[in-house]
Write an enzyme that holds these catalytic residues in place. Sequence first.
Site, short mmCIF file in Angstrom:
data_model
loop_
_atom_site.label_atom_id
_atom_site.label_comp_id
_atom_site.label_asym_id
_atom_site.label_seq_id
_atom_site.Cartn_x
_atom_site.Cartn_y
_atom_site.Cartn_z
N ARG A 21 53.46 39.63 44.55
CA ARG A 21 53.21 40.42 45.77
C ARG A 21 52.06 41.41 45.61
NH1 ARG A 21 55.71 36.80 46.55
NH2 ARG A 21 57.81 36.56 47.40
N GLU A 77 57.85 47.04 48.46
CA GLU A 77 57.05 45.88 48.85
C GLU A 77 56.34 46.17 50.16
OE1 GLU A 77 57.82 41.25 50.16
OE2 GLU A 77 58.83 41.98 48.36
N SER A 87 61.19 42.28 53.88
CA SER A 87 61.69 42.70 52.56
C SER A 87 61.11 44.05 52.18
CB SER A 87 61.31 41.66 51.50
OG SER A 87 62.00 40.46 51.72
#
Length: 299
Positions: free
Chosen positions: A172, A291, A221
């Site tokens: 990520r 995130e 998320s």
Amino acid sequence: MSATATLPAVRGKLTPQAPLAPLVWFKSGGAADWLFEPKDVDDLADFLRDLDPAIPVMALGLGSNLIVRDGGFPGVVVRLGKAFAKVEPIDATTLRCGGGASGILVSSTARDAGIAGMEFLRSIPGTVGGFVRMNGGAYGGEVKDILVDCDVVLRSGERKTLALADLGYTYRHSELPEGAVVVGATFRGRPGASAAIQAEMDRISASREASQPLRSRTGGSTFKNPAGHKAWQLVDAAGCRGLMVGGAQVSEKHTNFLINTGDATSADIEALGEEVRRRVKDKSGIELQWEIQRVGKAE
């Protein structure tokens, strides 16, 4: 930066004091000093070249993985429109995609062309520019698995094509320079049968629908999965399911999702995330990493 600052001439649309809450999934947060929707790549490159280099620039896709703080974004937010949303096959296994194209459009175009390996993009609620920037992934796939290269306009207005190796992908995360805007990408999959590809996309959609609060105001998320752990399990074990700060709540359906129950401020949402991080650290000793991108200034 003031909304009366002199900005370069554009052929697209430039809006001062543009509210960002309607453009992000959480439906909270302040305004951008300016919102720029360029007509084409030339318009974007010329604008960034002539823009005072001290002015911050941020690209905005579908606004799914983002908290815009209540004081807004002190600079220019760039939003790519329909001119950047085209997706077309260039050979039997490769797609050329605009930076403003959605994951749903990319995956469905791949299906129609008999290209497998891109089904996971069906589940990423964002645009090519966003998931190239953060190595988006889900259901066993990541952008690094399919990316050949991407075209970017740097903050200086310079255009560059970056190969996969140039992006320094990790989980990520990419090394894409600050203020750069991804305007296109080339993805490569593998030959597949359209019916099998559709079946996998259906499986992914059903799994998401069953496990995630898709009909709520959420950012997707919230925390990265630490090595060897699932973030949602750590959050649940710390007793945070349903936890609230103001109008923000940890989803009862999936504990790695925060939701705006109706009147949450961005400050509520961010404070809830920080409280969850604190409780998880106290319970398990593990420090969760955000995130979701958090941008702008507090009110």
